[in-house]
Motif scaffolding. Structure first.
Motif, PDB file in Angstrom:
ATOM      1  N   HIS A 194       9.572   6.127  -0.950  1.00 39.64           N
ATOM      2  CA  HIS A 194      10.247   5.525  -2.096  1.00 39.64           C
ATOM      3  C   HIS A 194      11.592   6.201  -2.364  1.00 39.64           C
ATOM      4  O   HIS A 194      12.596   5.530  -2.577  1.00 39.64           O
ATOM      5  N   LEU A 195      11.603   7.531  -2.331  1.00 42.21           N
ATOM      6  CA  LEU A 195      12.840   8.260  -2.601  1.00 42.21           C
ATOM      7  C   LEU A 195      13.903   8.003  -1.535  1.00 42.21           C
ATOM      8  O   LEU A 195      15.101   8.094  -1.820  1.00 42.21           O
ATOM      9  N   SER A 196      13.472   7.668  -0.328  1.00 38.65           N
ATOM     10  CA  SER A 196      14.445   7.405   0.739  1.00 38.65           C
ATOM     11  C   SER A 196      15.231   6.112   0.505  1.00 38.65           C
ATOM     12  O   SER A 196      16.312   5.937   1.059  1.00 38.65           O
ATOM     13  N   ILE A 197      14.701   5.217  -0.336  1.00 33.88           N
ATOM     14  CA  ILE A 197      15.404   3.956  -0.584  1.00 33.88           C
ATOM     15  C   ILE A 197      15.794   3.750  -2.044  1.00 33.88           C
ATOM     16  O   ILE A 197      16.481   2.794  -2.356  1.00 33.88           O
ATOM     17  N   CYS A 198      15.386   4.650  -2.931  1.00 34.89           N
ATOM     18  CA  CYS A 198      15.659   4.456  -4.354  1.00 34.89           C
ATOM     19  C   CYS A 198      16.495   5.613  -4.910  1.00 34.89           C
ATOM     20  O   CYS A 198      15.971   6.695  -5.184  1.00 34.89           O
ATOM     21  N   GLU A 199      17.763   5.362  -5.071  1.00 35.84           N
ATOM     22  CA  GLU A 199      18.678   6.395  -5.560  1.00 35.84           C
ATOM     23  C   GLU A 199      18.355   6.811  -6.997  1.00 35.84           C
ATOM     24  O   GLU A 199      18.445   7.981  -7.349  1.00 35.84           O
ATOM     25  N   GLY A 200      17.933   5.862  -7.815  1.00 32.27           N
ATOM     26  CA  GLY A 200      17.613   6.165  -9.208  1.00 32.27           C
ATOM     27  C   GLY A 200      16.469   7.162  -9.338  1.00 32.27           C
ATOM     28  O   GLY A 200      16.537   8.101 -10.129  1.00 32.27           O
ATOM     29  N   CYS A 201      15.438   6.970  -8.550  1.00 25.60           N
ATOM     30  CA  CYS A 201      14.294   7.888  -8.600  1.00 25.60           C
ATOM     31  C   CYS A 201      14.637   9.244  -7.991  1.00 25.60           C
ATOM     32  O   CYS A 201      14.125  10.273  -8.421  1.00 25.60           O
ATOM     33  N   GLU A 202      15.518   9.241  -7.006  1.00 29.16           N
ATOM     34  CA  GLU A 202      15.973  10.502  -6.421  1.00 29.16           C
ATOM     35  C   GLU A 202      16.715  11.327  -7.474  1.00 29.16           C
ATOM     36  O   GLU A 202      16.498  12.531  -7.609  1.00 29.16           O
ATOM     37  N   THR A 261       0.827  -1.204   0.000  1.00 28.05           N
ATOM     38  CA  THR A 261       0.000   0.000   0.000  1.00 28.05           C
ATOM     39  C   THR A 261       0.863   1.255   0.000  1.00 28.05           C
ATOM     40  O   THR A 261       0.560   2.231  -0.651  1.00 28.05           O
ATOM     41  N   PHE A 262       1.970   1.206   0.736  1.00 27.58           N
ATOM     42  CA  PHE A 262       2.808   2.388   0.871  1.00 27.58           C
ATOM     43  C   PHE A 262       4.001   2.413  -0.072  1.00 27.58           C
ATOM     44  O   PHE A 262       4.502   3.473  -0.409  1.00 27.58           O
ATOM     45  N   MET A 263       4.489   1.249  -0.496  1.00 27.93           N
ATOM     46  CA  MET A 263       5.650   1.216  -1.388  1.00 27.93           C
ATOM     47  C   MET A 263       5.210   1.379  -2.834  1.00 27.93           C
ATOM     48  O   MET A 263       4.276   0.737  -3.283  1.00 27.93           O
ATOM     49  N   LEU A 264       5.892   2.229  -3.526  1.00 29.64           N
ATOM     50  CA  LEU A 264       5.601   2.481  -4.929  1.00 29.64           C
ATOM     51  C   LEU A 264       6.606   1.775  -5.819  1.00 29.64           C
ATOM     52  O   LEU A 264       7.751   1.575  -5.428  1.00 29.64           O
ATOM     53  N   SER A 265       6.169   1.469  -7.021  1.00 27.85           N
ATOM     54  CA  SER A 265       7.116   1.023  -8.030  1.00 27.85           C
ATOM     55  C   SER A 265       7.843   2.266  -8.541  1.00 27.85           C
ATOM     56  O   SER A 265       7.385   3.401  -8.337  1.00 27.85           O
ATOM     57  N   CYS A 266       8.953   2.065  -9.217  1.00 27.81           N
ATOM     58  CA  CYS A 266       9.675   3.210  -9.779  1.00 27.81           C
ATOM     59  C   CYS A 266       8.816   3.921 -10.828  1.00 27.81           C
ATOM     60  O   CYS A 266       8.865   5.147 -10.951  1.00 27.81           O
ATOM     61  N   LYS A 267       8.008   3.162 -11.561  1.00 22.31           N
ATOM     62  CA  LYS A 267       7.124   3.758 -12.568  1.00 22.31           C
ATOM     63  C   LYS A 267       6.133   4.715 -11.903  1.00 22.31           C
ATOM     64  O   LYS A 267       5.953   5.845 -12.349  1.00 22.31           O
ATOM     65  N   LYS A 268       5.499   4.267 -10.818  1.00 24.10           N
ATOM     66  CA  LYS A 268       4.533   5.109 -10.115  1.00 24.10           C
ATOM     67  C   LYS A 268       5.230   6.298  -9.455  1.00 24.10           C
ATOM     68  O   LYS A 268       4.694   7.412  -9.456  1.00 24.10           O
ATOM     69  N   ALA A 269       6.435   6.083  -8.919  1.00 24.38           N
ATOM     70  CA  ALA A 269       7.187   7.184  -8.318  1.00 24.38           C
ATOM     71  C   ALA A 269       7.494   8.247  -9.371  1.00 24.38           C
ATOM     72  O   ALA A 269       7.348   9.444  -9.112  1.00 24.38           O
TER      73      ALA A 269
END
Length: 87
Positions: free
Chosen positions: A38-46, A7-15
């Motif tokens: 999501h941004l706190s754990i995904c460097e690519g999306c950041e 519910t709380f975690m997003l895919s990179c596509k949704k982010a």
């Protein structure tokens, strides 16, 4: 527990969709929280968020922004679906 995480975690596509949406409209509290998590754990999306912001600022600086009525719109549903499938 898995349902709560999904519910709380997003895919990179949704982010990426929320990052782009944020530049146009205000996100809901839930969307903000999901994106922040999501941004706190995904460097690519950041990095994508920083690049998106930079490009947006360049466009605004160069073109002075676009009025919504003058902004190009994709009217071809097949093209929209093709673009969405590549995200």
């Amino acid at each position: 527990m898995k349902k709560i995480i999904h519910t709380f975690m997003l895919s990179c596509k949704k982010a990426a969709e929320l990052i782009d949406k944020k530049s146009v409209v205000k996100l809901s509290r839930r969307e903000k929280m999901q994106l922040k998590l999501h941004l706190s754990i995904c460097e690519g999306c950041e990095v994508y968020q920083k690049q998106s912001k930079f490009i947006g600022e360049l466009i605004t600086k160069h073109f002075g922004g676009l009025e919504e009525e003058k902004a190009p719109q994709v009217k071809n549903e097949e093209l929209k679906n093709n673009i969405s499938s590549k995200l």
